[in-house]
Design an enzyme around this catalytic site. Sequence first.
Site, PDB file in Angstrom:
ATOM      1  N   ARG A 169       0.821  -1.230   0.000  1.00  0.00           N
ATOM      2  CA  ARG A 169       0.000   0.000   0.000  1.00  0.00           C
ATOM      3  C   ARG A 169       0.850   1.274   0.000  1.00  0.00           C
ATOM      4  NH1 ARG A 169      -1.876  -3.011  -1.456  1.00  0.00           N
ATOM      5  NH2 ARG A 169      -3.552  -4.391  -0.840  1.00  0.00           N
ATOM      6  N   SER A 253     -10.722   0.620   3.483  1.00  0.00           N
ATOM      7  CA  SER A 253     -10.001   0.346   4.740  1.00  0.00           C
ATOM      8  C   SER A 253      -9.344   1.623   5.240  1.00  0.00           C
ATOM      9  CB  SER A 253      -8.920  -0.708   4.517  1.00  0.00           C
ATOM     10  OG  SER A 253      -9.514  -1.903   4.106  1.00  0.00           O
ATOM     11  N   GLU A 350      -4.492   4.553   6.146  1.00  0.00           N
ATOM     12  CA  GLU A 350      -4.278   4.261   4.718  1.00  0.00           C
ATOM     13  C   GLU A 350      -4.630   5.460   3.818  1.00  0.00           C
ATOM     14  OE1 GLU A 350      -5.678   0.423   2.923  1.00  0.00           O
ATOM     15  OE2 GLU A 350      -6.446   1.734   1.364  1.00  0.00           O
TER      16      GLU A 350
HETATM   17  C1  FAD Z   1     -15.538   1.429  -0.730  1.00  0.00           C
HETATM   18  C2  FAD Z   1     -14.055   1.526  -0.999  1.00  0.00           C
HETATM   19  C3  FAD Z   1     -13.306   0.388  -1.184  1.00  0.00           C
HETATM   20  C4  FAD Z   1     -11.927   0.466  -1.423  1.00  0.00           C
HETATM   21  N1  FAD Z   1     -11.223  -0.682  -1.593  1.00  0.00           N
HETATM   22  C5  FAD Z   1      -9.894  -0.628  -1.825  1.00  0.00           C
HETATM   23  C6  FAD Z   1      -9.130  -1.829  -1.981  1.00  0.00           C
HETATM   24  O1  FAD Z   1      -9.663  -2.925  -1.959  1.00  0.00           O
HETATM   25  N2  FAD Z   1      -7.793  -1.708  -2.180  1.00  0.00           N
HETATM   26  C7  FAD Z   1      -7.172  -0.499  -2.240  1.00  0.00           C
HETATM   27  O2  FAD Z   1      -5.943  -0.471  -2.422  1.00  0.00           O
HETATM   28  N3  FAD Z   1      -7.864   0.649  -2.101  1.00  0.00           N
HETATM   29  C8  FAD Z   1      -9.200   0.617  -1.886  1.00  0.00           C
HETATM   30  N4  FAD Z   1      -9.909   1.770  -1.722  1.00  0.00           N
HETATM   31  C9  FAD Z   1      -9.191   3.062  -1.733  1.00  0.00           C
HETATM   32  C10 FAD Z   1      -9.230   3.816  -3.094  1.00  0.00           C
HETATM   33  O3  FAD Z   1     -10.309   3.403  -3.875  1.00  0.00           O
HETATM   34  C11 FAD Z   1      -7.948   3.653  -3.892  1.00  0.00           C
HETATM   35  O4  FAD Z   1      -6.835   4.049  -3.137  1.00  0.00           O
HETATM   36  C12 FAD Z   1      -7.982   4.469  -5.199  1.00  0.00           C
HETATM   37  O5  FAD Z   1      -6.875   4.145  -5.994  1.00  0.00           O
HETATM   38  C13 FAD Z   1      -8.005   5.979  -4.983  1.00  0.00           C
HETATM   39  O6  FAD Z   1      -8.227   6.564  -6.232  1.00  0.00           O
HETATM   40  P1  FAD Z   1      -8.840   8.006  -6.388  1.00  0.00           P
HETATM   41  O7  FAD Z   1      -8.784   8.375  -7.834  1.00  0.00           O
HETATM   42  O8  FAD Z   1     -10.185   8.056  -5.784  1.00  0.00           O
HETATM   43  O9  FAD Z   1      -7.803   8.886  -5.573  1.00  0.00           O
HETATM   44  P2  FAD Z   1      -8.107  10.191  -4.689  1.00  0.00           P
HETATM   45  O10 FAD Z   1      -8.856   9.774  -3.472  1.00  0.00           O
HETATM   46  O11 FAD Z   1      -8.707  11.253  -5.512  1.00  0.00           O
HETATM   47  O12 FAD Z   1      -6.628  10.599  -4.272  1.00  0.00           O
HETATM   48  C14 FAD Z   1      -5.879   9.823  -3.383  1.00  0.00           C
HETATM   49  C15 FAD Z   1      -4.451  10.393  -3.343  1.00  0.00           C
HETATM   50  O13 FAD Z   1      -3.834  10.203  -4.614  1.00  0.00           O
HETATM   51  C16 FAD Z   1      -3.471  11.478  -5.174  1.00  0.00           C
HETATM   52  N5  FAD Z   1      -3.748  11.383  -6.611  1.00  0.00           N
HETATM   53  C17 FAD Z   1      -4.910  10.999  -7.206  1.00  0.00           C
HETATM   54  N6  FAD Z   1      -4.747  10.998  -8.545  1.00  0.00           N
HETATM   55  C18 FAD Z   1      -3.472  11.381  -8.779  1.00  0.00           C
HETATM   56  C19 FAD Z   1      -2.698  11.585  -9.968  1.00  0.00           C
HETATM   57  N7  FAD Z   1      -3.204  11.387 -11.190  1.00  0.00           N
HETATM   58  N8  FAD Z   1      -1.403  12.009  -9.825  1.00  0.00           N
HETATM   59  C20 FAD Z   1      -0.859  12.228  -8.599  1.00  0.00           C
HETATM   60  N9  FAD Z   1      -1.560  12.071  -7.452  1.00  0.00           N
HETATM   61  C21 FAD Z   1      -2.839  11.650  -7.544  1.00  0.00           C
HETATM   62  C22 FAD Z   1      -4.326  12.507  -4.475  1.00  0.00           C
HETATM   63  O14 FAD Z   1      -3.697  13.781  -4.476  1.00  0.00           O
HETATM   64  C23 FAD Z   1      -4.401  11.897  -3.084  1.00  0.00           C
HETATM   65  O15 FAD Z   1      -3.221  12.196  -2.376  1.00  0.00           O
HETATM   66  C24 FAD Z   1     -11.289   1.725  -1.492  1.00  0.00           C
HETATM   67  C25 FAD Z   1     -12.067   2.890  -1.315  1.00  0.00           C
HETATM   68  C26 FAD Z   1     -13.426   2.784  -1.071  1.00  0.00           C
HETATM   69  C27 FAD Z   1     -14.249   4.032  -0.902  1.00  0.00           C
END
Ligand code: FAD
Length: 356
Positions: A169, A253, A350
């Site tokens: 992670r 998580s 996380e």
């Molecule tokens: C119901 C649920 C279930 C989930 N299950 C999992 C799971 O099973 N496994 C897991 O690993 N995660 C899980 N997650 C967490 C999440 O979905 C992941 O970490 C996902 O990759 C985040 O993507 P996002 O585009 O929403 O990022 P955001 O929430 O928009 O951003 C997260 C971070 O990444 C940065 N960021 C986003 N895009 C970029 C980019 N293009 N360049 C540079 N920085 C960037 C942001 O600035 C921030 O710091 C879950 C979340 C939820 C709500």
Amino acid sequence: MLVHRIQHNIPLAPLTTLRLGGCARWFLTCHTLDHLQQGLQFAKAHKIPWYVLGGGSNLIIADELFPGLVLHIQLLGIESIATACGQDQLLTVQAGEPWDEFVQFCVNHGFVGVECLSGIPGSIGATPIQNVGAYGQDVQQCIEKVFALDSHTLEPVVFTNTQCQFGYRTSRFKTIDSQRFIITQVQFRLSTHAPPCIAYPELAERLTQHPDYRPNTPITQQLQCIRDTVIAIRRGKSMVVRMDDPNSRSVGSFFINPIVDQASFTKLQTHHPSLSIPHFPTADGIKIPAAWLIEQAGFHKGYRYQNVKISDHHTLALVNDGGTTEQLLTLAQHIQQQVANQFEIQLTREPVLMPI
Ligand SMILES: Cc1cc2nc3c(=O)[nH]c(=O)nc-3n(C[C@H](O)[C@H](O)[C@H](O)COP(=O)(O)OP(=O)(O)OC[C@H]3O[C@@H](n4cnc5c(N)ncnc54)[C@H](O)[C@@H]3O)c2cc1C
């Protein structure tokens, strides 16, 4: 210059899965590399902070106004290149593509390697940040290259898989280079010939109950069965974001499973002789389920603090039930404190906290 495209005082909560957070003073939807470069120039010229927003599913945003520019990543498109030997498929995907739609695309085309990551919300560009993983797969296993924009130089840069410094992670983008690179594209290498690998016991067992799953059926059918099963398991834990499931108003998580060395684990067992501590050996040490630690520390599914709570279906998910970010972080602190008091283990958060 795209100053006219920059919006003011945009509420951020609706753009997150937690539905929490204040407004952004400036907000720019970025469809191209040029938009990103100009956004960064604007922030520099006005001496204001900037922050990248993807799908908002791993982000905790403060209740107060963010006094800077939010760059909302909306770069879209998938380009596929067959490799010379014709055995693997290289896919270059723009950062704003929704992750789970990409997984369905791979399943439809028989590309093996991301099917166990079905149902995870968010964008492609965020997946390398914390090396997204679930059910025995993580993106580190199939990422070939990461393309990014260096905010220091405004120049494009490319990272090989090794250069990303992936870990459990985590990656360089979450640690040493946090807030430096904006990911614009990710290149994946997926197999078109290897059978899918089911490493997670719960998934293997549930898959045998799928009426269409047989190892000798076409690869697309096998992959679809794996995807269906993963999503069914995740739905049971409210780990798929759905409007009709209030327990999915989370960031997934909230805590990472701690990994301790053998000496610390032995000490833990000695201090708690009556407990049978669940543990899993990994390459980095011994992994202890954070959910088990939290339950032993006196918390339970559905535990409430003001208008936030622990999910009714998953001890690791903290849920917004009409509360505030401050309440959510207070609940998280209570949990961390109790676990530390009882086990001398510091749980690590996380999701990312957006700075103000
Ligand atoms: C119901 C649920 C279930 C989930 N299950 C999992 C799971 O099973 N496994 C897991 O690993 N995660 C899980 N997650 C967490 C999440 O979905 C992941 O970490 C996902 O990759 C985040 O993507 P996002 O585009 O929403 O990022 P955001 O929430 O928009 O951003 C997260 C971070 O990444 C940065 N960021 C986003 N895009 C970029 C980019 N293009 N360049 C540079 N920085 C960037 C942001 O600035 C921030 O710091 C879950 C979340 C939820 C709500």
